[in-house]
Design a protein around this motif. Structure first.
Motif, PDB file in Angstrom:
ATOM      1  N   LYS A   1       0.808  -1.218   0.000  1.00 40.87           N
ATOM      2  CA  LYS A   1       0.000   0.000   0.000  1.00 40.87           C
ATOM      3  C   LYS A   1       0.843   1.271   0.000  1.00 40.87           C
ATOM      4  CE  LYS A   1      -4.135  -1.868   2.154  1.00 40.87           C
ATOM      5  NZ  LYS A   1      -5.335  -1.470   2.899  1.00 40.87           N
ATOM      6  N   LYS A   2       2.157   1.103   0.203  1.00 39.13           N
ATOM      7  CA  LYS A   2       3.064   2.245   0.316  1.00 39.13           C
ATOM      8  C   LYS A   2       2.696   3.126   1.513  1.00 39.13           C
ATOM      9  CE  LYS A   2       5.286   1.095  -3.447  1.00 39.13           C
ATOM     10  NZ  LYS A   2       6.652   0.547  -3.407  1.00 39.13           N
ATOM     11  N   TYR A   3       2.214   2.479   2.580  1.00 37.26           N
ATOM     12  CA  TYR A   3       1.899   3.178   3.816  1.00 37.26           C
ATOM     13  C   TYR A   3       3.083   3.045   4.776  1.00 37.26           C
ATOM     14  CZ  TYR A   3      -3.166   3.450   2.801  1.00 37.26           C
ATOM     15  OH  TYR A   3      -4.401   3.721   2.269  1.00 37.26           O
ATOM     16  N   PRO A   4       3.426   4.077   5.525  1.00 37.06           N
ATOM     17  CA  PRO A   4       4.436   3.924   6.581  1.00 37.06           C
ATOM     18  C   PRO A   4       3.981   2.873   7.596  1.00 37.06           C
ATOM     19  CG  PRO A   4       3.977   6.241   6.170  1.00 37.06           C
ATOM     20  CD  PRO A   4       2.937   5.466   5.416  1.00 37.06           C
ATOM     21  N   PHE A   5       4.933   2.177   8.186  1.00 38.64           N
ATOM     22  CA  PHE A   5       4.649   1.153   9.199  1.00 38.64           C
ATOM     23  C   PHE A   5       5.185   1.652  10.530  1.00 38.64           C
ATOM     24  CE2 PHE A   5       5.707  -3.483  10.606  1.00 38.64           C
ATOM     25  CZ  PHE A   5       4.571  -3.513  11.403  1.00 38.64           C
ATOM     26  N   ILE A   6       4.296   1.764  11.517  1.00 37.89           N
ATOM     27  CA  ILE A   6       4.683   2.199  12.863  1.00 37.89           C
ATOM     28  C   ILE A   6       4.443   1.042  13.821  1.00 37.89           C
ATOM     29  CG2 ILE A   6       4.239   3.837  14.733  1.00 37.89           C
ATOM     30  CD1 ILE A   6       3.242   5.796  12.558  1.00 37.89           C
ATOM     31  N   LEU A   7       5.488   0.610  14.508  1.00 41.51           N
ATOM     32  CA  LEU A   7       5.387  -0.561  15.380  1.00 41.51           C
ATOM     33  C   LEU A   7       5.858  -0.231  16.789  1.00 41.51           C
ATOM     34  CD1 LEU A   7       4.847  -3.572  15.773  1.00 41.51           C
ATOM     35  CD2 LEU A   7       7.141  -4.034  14.890  1.00 41.51           C
ATOM     36  N   PHE A   8       4.967  -0.422  17.756  1.00 40.08           N
ATOM     37  CA  PHE A   8       5.290  -0.233  19.173  1.00 40.08           C
ATOM     38  C   PHE A   8       5.698  -1.578  19.764  1.00 40.08           C
ATOM     39  CE2 PHE A   8       2.518   3.265  18.151  1.00 40.08           C
ATOM     40  CZ  PHE A   8       2.941   4.325  18.938  1.00 40.08           C
ATOM     41  N   SER A   9       6.916  -1.670  20.247  1.00 41.47           N
ATOM     42  CA  SER A   9       7.412  -2.925  20.831  1.00 41.47           C
ATOM     43  C   SER A   9       7.298  -2.896  22.349  1.00 41.47           C
ATOM     44  CB  SER A   9       8.874  -3.163  20.434  1.00 41.47           C
ATOM     45  OG  SER A   9       8.998  -3.298  19.046  1.00 41.47           O
ATOM     46  N   ALA A  10       6.922  -4.033  22.916  1.00 36.41           N
ATOM     47  CA  ALA A  10       6.915  -4.231  24.370  1.00 36.41           C
ATOM     48  C   ALA A  10       6.982  -5.735  24.568  1.00 36.41           C
ATOM     49  CB  ALA A  10       5.663  -3.657  25.010  1.00 36.41           C
ATOM     50  N   SER A  11       8.164  -6.258  24.906  1.00 33.19           N
ATOM     51  CA  SER A  11       8.306  -7.711  24.881  1.00 33.19           C
ATOM     52  C   SER A  11       9.456  -8.188  25.760  1.00 33.19           C
ATOM     53  CB  SER A  11       8.559  -8.165  23.434  1.00 33.19           C
ATOM     54  OG  SER A  11       8.794  -9.549  23.372  1.00 33.19           O
ATOM     55  N   GLY A  12       9.277  -9.400  26.271  1.00 35.41           N
ATOM     56  CA  GLY A  12      10.352 -10.062  27.004  1.00 35.41           C
ATOM     57  C   GLY A  12      11.251 -10.874  26.097  1.00 35.41           C
ATOM     58  N   GLY A  13      10.929 -10.933  24.784  1.00 35.46           N
ATOM     59  CA  GLY A  13      11.767 -11.664  23.831  1.00 35.46           C
ATOM     60  C   GLY A  13      11.020 -12.808  23.174  1.00 35.46           C
ATOM     61  N   ALA A  14      11.768 -13.778  22.684  1.00 36.51           N
ATOM     62  CA  ALA A  14      11.173 -14.937  22.007  1.00 36.51           C
ATOM     63  C   ALA A  14      10.383 -15.786  23.008  1.00 36.51           C
ATOM     64  CB  ALA A  14      12.263 -15.767  21.342  1.00 36.51           C
ATOM     65  N   ARG A  15       9.360 -16.485  22.522  1.00 37.01           N
ATOM     66  CA  ARG A  15       8.488 -17.280  23.389  1.00 37.01           C
ATOM     67  C   ARG A  15       9.072 -18.670  23.582  1.00 37.01           C
ATOM     68  NH1 ARG A  15       2.167 -16.872  22.332  1.00 37.01           N
ATOM     69  NH2 ARG A  15       2.814 -14.711  22.664  1.00 37.01           N
ATOM     70  N   MET A  16       9.475 -18.991  24.779  1.00 35.82           N
ATOM     71  CA  MET A  16      10.185 -20.235  25.065  1.00 35.82           C
ATOM     72  C   MET A  16       9.343 -21.476  24.762  1.00 35.82           C
ATOM     73  SD  MET A  16      10.024 -20.496  29.230  1.00 35.82           S
ATOM     74  CE  MET A  16      10.276 -22.246  29.209  1.00 35.82           C
ATOM     75  N   GLN A  17       8.014 -21.366  24.887  1.00 34.59           N
ATOM     76  CA  GLN A  17       7.152 -22.533  24.684  1.00 34.59           C
ATOM     77  C   GLN A  17       7.105 -22.980  23.224  1.00 34.59           C
ATOM     78  OE1 GLN A  17       6.239 -19.808  26.387  1.00 34.59           O
ATOM     79  NE2 GLN A  17       5.348 -20.386  28.355  1.00 34.59           N
ATOM     80  N   GLU A  18       7.620 -22.155  22.314  1.00 36.16           N
ATOM     81  CA  GLU A  18       7.631 -22.533  20.905  1.00 36.16           C
ATOM     82  C   GLU A  18       9.051 -22.762  20.381  1.00 36.16           C
ATOM     83  OE1 GLU A  18       5.114 -20.212  18.352  1.00 36.16           O
ATOM     84  OE2 GLU A  18       3.611 -19.934  19.913  1.00 36.16           O
ATOM     85  N   GLY A  19      10.015 -22.739  21.285  1.00 37.30           N
ATOM     86  CA  GLY A  19      11.381 -23.121  20.955  1.00 37.30           C
ATOM     87  C   GLY A  19      11.960 -22.421  19.741  1.00 37.30           C
ATOM     88  N   VAL A  20      12.582 -23.211  18.859  1.00 37.05           N
ATOM     89  CA  VAL A  20      13.272 -22.651  17.693  1.00 37.05           C
ATOM     90  C   VAL A  20      12.293 -21.990  16.724  1.00 37.05           C
ATOM     91  CG1 VAL A  20      13.168 -24.744  16.256  1.00 37.05           C
ATOM     92  CG2 VAL A  20      15.087 -23.151  15.988  1.00 37.05           C
ATOM     93  N   LEU A  21      11.016 -22.377  16.751  1.00 35.36           N
ATOM     94  CA  LEU A  21      10.022 -21.748  15.884  1.00 35.36           C
ATOM     95  C   LEU A  21       9.853 -20.266  16.216  1.00 35.36           C
ATOM     96  CD1 LEU A  21       7.312 -24.561  15.813  1.00 35.36           C
ATOM     97  CD2 LEU A  21       9.018 -24.044  14.063  1.00 35.36           C
TER      98      LEU A  21
END
Length: 287
Positions: A154-174
């Motif tokens: 769409k050629k729209y700017p992408f604005i992303l707000f991050s708030a995270s502890g990181g990768a989800r351990m319950q899904e491992g390498v995925l």
């Protein structure tokens, strides 16, 4: 009579009845974890969950963040039906996801969609730390990658707000694979010269900080946000050095060139509008 005047009065503790307890609404007050000020919840919410005494920024849910950022009634959600599976048969994972869905009224730890900010269209993503601590599993990565692809088309700017502890351990390498997938989608945006603004909030750590949240054309953070990959203790044990007190804060990263600006929550919408205005060629061309 004199004896009665100087007689010690017994002190009794008043214990509220169960009925009286029910008359006091829960959550009417909150204590600031930084300065200890007791805050009225309604006033705190009016101030965008920022302490008036010390400017501490409380965690903000994805719906509240969108409401405070996007023009009223101008947000249309993407992929709300995507729900995490349990590819590794991790114990109790499905039950925990169900509890978070009930608690947050969200199907995953990120909400994506499109809307307008100050009249300018944009694709918007907001992570929510209430859902599995905002951890990035397969669905989170998929939703962010899809949002980036839509922004590119769409050629729209992408604005992303991050708030995270990181990768989800319950899904491992995925879950770790989502780092590559989201980064690849953002690289496509870069090649197509579509603007990506990354807003890092407290906390932004682990695999999220090591992938898409650090890849913005413009990187912004809220004051005193914790931003980093590994914990302070792990790094100190590895390098065998004492780290600065402000290490892994937004202000530290700004001073060392990893951020473009630190912006308080009350000024965030205005800042994003100015950025969108600048990259649209000015309001005259937009209109």
């Amino acid at each position: 009579m004199l004896k009665d005047l100087f007689r010690k009065q017994k002190k009794y503790a008043t214990i509220p009845t169960e009925h009286a307890k029910k008359d006091i609404p829960e959550g009417i007050m909150q204590k600031c974890p930084r300065c200890g000020t007791i805050l009225i919840t309604k006033e705190l919410e009016k101030n965008l969950k920022v302490c008036k005494s010390c400017q501490y920024h409380f965690s903000m849910s994805a719906p509240d963040r969108i409401q405070s950022t996007v023009d009223e009634g101008r947000f249309f959600e993407y992929d709300a039906d995507l729900i995490s599976m349990d590819p590794l048969n991790f114990p109790n994972y499905v039950d925990k996801v169900k509890l978070d869905i009930e608690k947050t009224q969200m199907n995953e730890a990120v909400m994506t969609g499109e809307g307008t900010i100050g009249g300018y269209p944009a694709v918007i993503g907001v992570m929510d730390s209430r859902f599995r601590m905002g951890s990035m599993g397969s669905v989170v990565g998929e939703k962010i990658a899809r949002a980036a692809i839509r922004a590119t088309k769409k050629k729209y700017p992408f604005i992303l707000f991050s708030a995270s502890g990181g990768a989800r351990m319950q899904e491992g390498v995925l879950s770790l694979m989502q780092m590559a997938k989201t980064s690849a989608a953002l690289e496509r945006m870069h090649r197509e010269k579509v603007l990506f603004v990354s807003v890092l909030t407290n906390p932004t750590t682990g695999g999220v900080s090591a992938s898409f949240s650090s890849l913005g054309d413009i990187n912004i953070a809220e004051p005193q946000a914790l931003i980093g990959f590994a914990g302070r203790r792990v790094i100190e044990q590895t390098v065998r050095q004492k780290l600065p007190e402000d290490f892994q804060t937004a202000e530290f990263l700004l001073k060392h060139g990893q951020l473009d600006e630190v912006v308080s929550r009350g000024e965030m919408r205005e800042m994003l509008t100015r950025i969108l205005d600048l990259h649209s060629g000015g309001r005259e061309s937009h209109e």
